[in-house]
Each structure stands twice: as C-alpha cells, then as structure tokens.
Design a protein around this motif. Sequence first.
Motif, PDB file in Angstrom:
ATOM      1  N   GLU A   1     139.964 -40.771  28.541  1.00 26.35           N
ATOM      2  CA  GLU A   1     139.792 -39.625  27.643  1.00 26.35           C
ATOM      3  C   GLU A   1     139.331 -38.438  28.476  1.00 26.35           C
ATOM      4  O   GLU A   1     138.270 -38.473  29.094  1.00 26.35           O
ATOM      5  N   ILE A   2     140.132 -37.389  28.487  1.00 27.34           N
ATOM      6  CA  ILE A   2     139.840 -36.204  29.284  1.00 27.34           C
ATOM      7  C   ILE A   2     139.541 -35.047  28.349  1.00 27.34           C
ATOM      8  O   ILE A   2     140.323 -34.755  27.440  1.00 27.34           O
ATOM      9  N   GLU A   3     138.403 -34.402  28.569  1.00 24.85           N
ATOM     10  CA  GLU A   3     138.016 -33.235  27.792  1.00 24.85           C
ATOM     11  C   GLU A   3     137.827 -32.058  28.734  1.00 24.85           C
ATOM     12  O   GLU A   3     137.382 -32.229  29.869  1.00 24.85           O
ATOM     13  N   PRO A   4     138.150 -30.850  28.284  1.00 26.09           N
ATOM     14  CA  PRO A   4     138.027 -29.681  29.173  1.00 26.09           C
ATOM     15  C   PRO A   4     136.575 -29.356  29.479  1.00 26.09           C
ATOM     16  O   PRO A   4     135.704 -29.451  28.614  1.00 26.09           O
ATOM     17  N   LEU A   5     136.310 -28.985  30.713  1.00 31.78           N
ATOM     18  CA  LEU A   5     134.990 -28.531  31.118  1.00 31.78           C
ATOM     19  C   LEU A   5     134.848 -27.019  31.046  1.00 31.78           C
ATOM     20  O   LEU A   5     133.734 -26.494  31.047  1.00 31.78           O
ATOM     21  N   VAL A   6     135.982 -26.306  30.978  1.00 32.71           N
ATOM     22  CA  VAL A   6     135.978 -24.848  30.924  1.00 32.71           C
ATOM     23  C   VAL A   6     136.953 -24.403  29.847  1.00 32.71           C
ATOM     24  O   VAL A   6     138.060 -24.950  29.738  1.00 32.71           O
ATOM     25  N   CYS A   7     136.529 -23.440  29.050  1.00 37.22           N
ATOM     26  CA  CYS A   7     137.390 -22.855  28.015  1.00 37.22           C
ATOM     27  C   CYS A   7     137.591 -21.371  28.321  1.00 37.22           C
ATOM     28  O   CYS A   7     136.713 -20.715  28.891  1.00 37.22           O
TER      29      CYS A   7
ATOM     30  N   LYS B   1     131.855 -22.355  30.308  1.00 31.45           N
ATOM     31  CA  LYS B   1     131.683 -23.785  30.530  1.00 31.45           C
ATOM     32  C   LYS B   1     131.288 -24.480  29.237  1.00 31.45           C
ATOM     33  O   LYS B   1     130.498 -23.959  28.466  1.00 31.45           O
ATOM     34  N   VAL B   2     131.828 -25.667  29.021  1.00 31.39           N
ATOM     35  CA  VAL B   2     131.536 -26.449  27.821  1.00 31.39           C
ATOM     36  C   VAL B   2     130.357 -27.355  28.141  1.00 31.39           C
ATOM     37  O   VAL B   2     130.487 -28.351  28.834  1.00 31.39           O
ATOM     38  N   THR B   3     129.176 -26.991  27.610  1.00 35.10           N
ATOM     39  CA  THR B   3     127.973 -27.789  27.859  1.00 35.10           C
ATOM     40  C   THR B   3     127.183 -28.074  26.597  1.00 35.10           C
ATOM     41  O   THR B   3     126.356 -28.966  26.579  1.00 35.10           O
ATOM     42  N   GLY B   4     127.398 -27.330  25.507  1.00 35.12           N
ATOM     43  CA  GLY B   4     126.587 -27.479  24.302  1.00 35.12           C
ATOM     44  C   GLY B   4     126.755 -28.830  23.637  1.00 35.12           C
ATOM     45  O   GLY B   4     125.787 -29.526  23.303  1.00 35.12           O
ATOM     46  N   CYS B   5     128.012 -29.280  23.467  1.00 34.46           N
ATOM     47  CA  CYS B   5     128.262 -30.560  22.807  1.00 34.46           C
ATOM     48  C   CYS B   5     127.727 -31.716  23.644  1.00 34.46           C
ATOM     49  O   CYS B   5     127.237 -32.707  23.121  1.00 34.46           O
ATOM     50  N   GLN B   6     127.802 -31.581  24.957  1.00 33.64           N
ATOM     51  CA  GLN B   6     127.336 -32.657  25.826  1.00 33.64           C
ATOM     52  C   GLN B   6     125.839 -32.861  25.698  1.00 33.64           C
ATOM     53  O   GLN B   6     125.348 -33.975  25.579  1.00 33.64           O
ATOM     54  N   GLU B   7     125.066 -31.749  25.697  1.00 30.95           N
ATOM     55  CA  GLU B   7     123.614 -31.869  25.622  1.00 30.95           C
ATOM     56  C   GLU B   7     123.169 -32.394  24.279  1.00 30.95           C
ATOM     57  O   GLU B   7     122.286 -33.226  24.176  1.00 30.95           O
ATOM     58  N   SER B   8     123.791 -31.894  23.196  1.00 27.03           N
ATOM     59  CA  SER B   8     123.400 -32.358  21.873  1.00 27.03           C
ATOM     60  C   SER B   8     123.723 -33.835  21.695  1.00 27.03           C
ATOM     61  O   SER B   8     122.983 -34.581  21.067  1.00 27.03           O
ATOM     62  N   GLY B   9     124.834 -34.295  22.286  1.00 26.19           N
ATOM     63  CA  GLY B   9     125.186 -35.700  22.187  1.00 26.19           C
ATOM     64  C   GLY B   9     124.187 -36.578  22.895  1.00 26.19           C
ATOM     65  O   GLY B   9     123.834 -37.657  22.429  1.00 26.19           O
TER      66      GLY B   9
ATOM     67  N   GLN C   1     130.459 -35.825  29.212  1.00 28.85           N
ATOM     68  CA  GLN C   1     131.514 -35.427  30.134  1.00 28.85           C
ATOM     69  C   GLN C   1     131.093 -35.738  31.561  1.00 28.85           C
ATOM     70  O   GLN C   1     129.967 -35.500  31.969  1.00 28.85           O
ATOM     71  N   GLN C   2     132.014 -36.263  32.309  1.00 27.22           N
ATOM     72  CA  GLN C   2     131.744 -36.728  33.655  1.00 27.22           C
ATOM     73  C   GLN C   2     132.400 -35.802  34.657  1.00 27.22           C
ATOM     74  O   GLN C   2     133.416 -35.178  34.370  1.00 27.22           O
ATOM     75  N   ASP C   3     131.787 -35.705  35.823  1.00 28.82           N
ATOM     76  CA  ASP C   3     132.371 -34.903  36.887  1.00 28.82           C
ATOM     77  C   ASP C   3     133.678 -35.556  37.321  1.00 28.82           C
ATOM     78  O   ASP C   3     133.702 -36.738  37.679  1.00 28.82           O
ATOM     79  N   PRO C   4     134.787 -34.824  37.310  1.00 25.34           N
ATOM     80  CA  PRO C   4     136.069 -35.436  37.685  1.00 25.34           C
ATOM     81  C   PRO C   4     136.079 -36.042  39.083  1.00 25.34           C
ATOM     82  O   PRO C   4     136.897 -36.920  39.358  1.00 25.34           O
ATOM     83  N   LEU C   5     135.200 -35.583  39.964  1.00 27.25           N
ATOM     84  CA  LEU C   5     135.157 -36.163  41.296  1.00 27.25           C
ATOM     85  C   LEU C   5     134.790 -37.642  41.259  1.00 27.25           C
ATOM     86  O   LEU C   5     135.217 -38.426  42.110  1.00 27.25           O
ATOM     87  N   LYS C   6     134.012 -38.052  40.268  1.00 29.42           N
ATOM     88  CA  LYS C   6     133.586 -39.446  40.173  1.00 29.42           C
ATOM     89  C   LYS C   6     134.719 -40.367  39.740  1.00 29.42           C
ATOM     90  O   LYS C   6     134.568 -41.586  39.797  1.00 29.42           O
ATOM     91  N   TRP C   7     135.819 -39.792  39.274  1.00 23.24           N
ATOM     92  CA  TRP C   7     136.982 -40.638  38.956  1.00 23.24           C
ATOM     93  C   TRP C   7     137.531 -41.297  40.216  1.00 23.24           C
ATOM     94  O   TRP C   7     138.131 -42.376  40.149  1.00 23.24           O
ATOM     95  N   PHE C   8     137.344 -40.645  41.364  1.00 26.16           N
ATOM     96  CA  PHE C   8     137.926 -41.121  42.612  1.00 26.16           C
ATOM     97  C   PHE C   8     136.911 -41.853  43.486  1.00 26.16           C
ATOM     98  O   PHE C   8     137.216 -42.181  44.622  1.00 26.16           O
ATOM     99  N   GLY C   9     135.714 -42.094  42.959  1.00 26.47           N
ATOM    100  CA  GLY C   9     134.719 -42.837  43.705  1.00 26.47           C
ATOM    101  C   GLY C   9     133.400 -42.096  43.759  1.00 26.47           C
ATOM    102  O   GLY C   9     133.297 -40.926  43.375  1.00 26.47           O
ATOM    103  N   ILE C  10     132.383 -42.782  44.251  1.00 29.60           N
ATOM    104  CA  ILE C  10     131.055 -42.184  44.339  1.00 29.60           C
ATOM    105  C   ILE C  10     130.933 -41.309  45.585  1.00 29.60           C
ATOM    106  O   ILE C  10     130.480 -40.173  45.522  1.00 29.60           O
ATOM    107  N   LEU C  11     131.353 -41.837  46.721  1.00 32.29           N
ATOM    108  CA  LEU C  11     131.307 -41.091  47.980  1.00 32.29           C
ATOM    109  C   LEU C  11     132.707 -40.582  48.304  1.00 32.29           C
ATOM    110  O   LEU C  11     133.516 -41.290  48.914  1.00 32.29           O
TER     111      LEU C  11
END
Length: 220
Positions: free
Chosen positions: A65-71, A88-96, A150-160
Amino acid sequence: MGVSELDESSLLLDEKLLRFMDQLELLEEKRVTLNSLIEQGWFSLSKARYSMGNKQVSALQYASEIEPLVCIHARTQDSGEVEFCTEKVTGCQESGKDVRSIEDIGPQEVGVRKRNKPKKHITEKEANDKASSEKVPEVSPLKKSDLNPQQDPLKWFGILVPHSLKQAQLSFKQVIELSAEIATLQTSVLNTRQELKNGMKDKYNLQDKALGAQLDKVAD
C-alpha cells in the motif's frame, strides 16, 4: 491628450516586455536545473542498482500500500494568478499514532487470565465494569491505513542502503518542489504574454486615433 495616452501606453508596454523577458530567463534557468536534477537522480539510482543488484532495487520492493508523502496544491492569488505549492502529508500520520497508542492500552489484558472468584466479587466486578464503560467513551476502530504509519521509501530496499540511493531520493524530492515552481512561473509567463497582446492592441488603437486626429487638423 492622445499623444500623452500613447506615451503612457508605450511605457507600460515596455515594462511588461521587460518583465516578460525576465520571466523567460528565470524559467529557462529553472528548466536547466530541473533537467540536471533528473539526470543526477537517475544516475544515482543506476549506481545503487549496480552496487546492490538490479533485483534489489526494482518495483518488487515496493510496499503493498503506497500513499503519497507530498501533495501539490493550486492556489489562486488576489491578482488572479495561480500558484502551485508542495505540502508534506504528516497530519494523518501523527493522529493515527496517537489514537493507536490509546486504543492498545487496556483491552489486551482483559480476558487473558480467568480465576474462579465468589459471586460477590463477580457482581462487584460487573458493577465496576459497567460504571467504567459509562464513563470512558468508546474509541472508534481505526482503518488499516491509520494503523500503518507512512514509511520512508528507502526502507523498502533495506535498512542499510547505499549513499547513492539516498542521493537519488534527495534529487527527486528537489525535482518535485522545482516542478511546482516551474508550473507557477509558466502560468505567470502565459499571463504576461496575454497582457502584452492586449497592450499592443491598445497601443494600435491609440495610434489610429492620434493619426486620425492629425489628419483632421491637416484637413481643416
């Protein structure tokens, strides 16, 4: 009177023309920067694929599930021009996160252990539960998208991940912001171009009036 109006129209037309040329120059600079950032982003992405492997940096690592980080929002200014801006989309993330932390407390422990107690204790417990349920408001269930922040897309490809992949992400983020600026500037260029056309028509009309007045004086 006609000559003064003609001179004033010519001055206004010159100002619009200079503003139009400045906007075109700035637009060209931003487009060059945009193309450079896109090339840099793809080059950094290719370096990351070379170091990690093609299969490790591909669409297979995308989240389910991919959600936009920027509108991008379009705002109409008082002058009538349209301005494009990124947010940047941050309001829904914090309230959740807040609601989830409240909902997870308590219900997990209820019903875990059951012990045989006298009827007197059971009735007292039921009375206390009934009173607490009346005092505490019910929390509405959360959606799946709210429970998963929402997760940082970089973490899709690994931690390091390699630095080249981070550089690619940074370049494409700058591309998004710069694209909004270019869209705003492009709208301003089109509006200024239309103002130039209208100014040229007004100047031609004033010239015709001034020429007609001079011919009438000569004829008299």
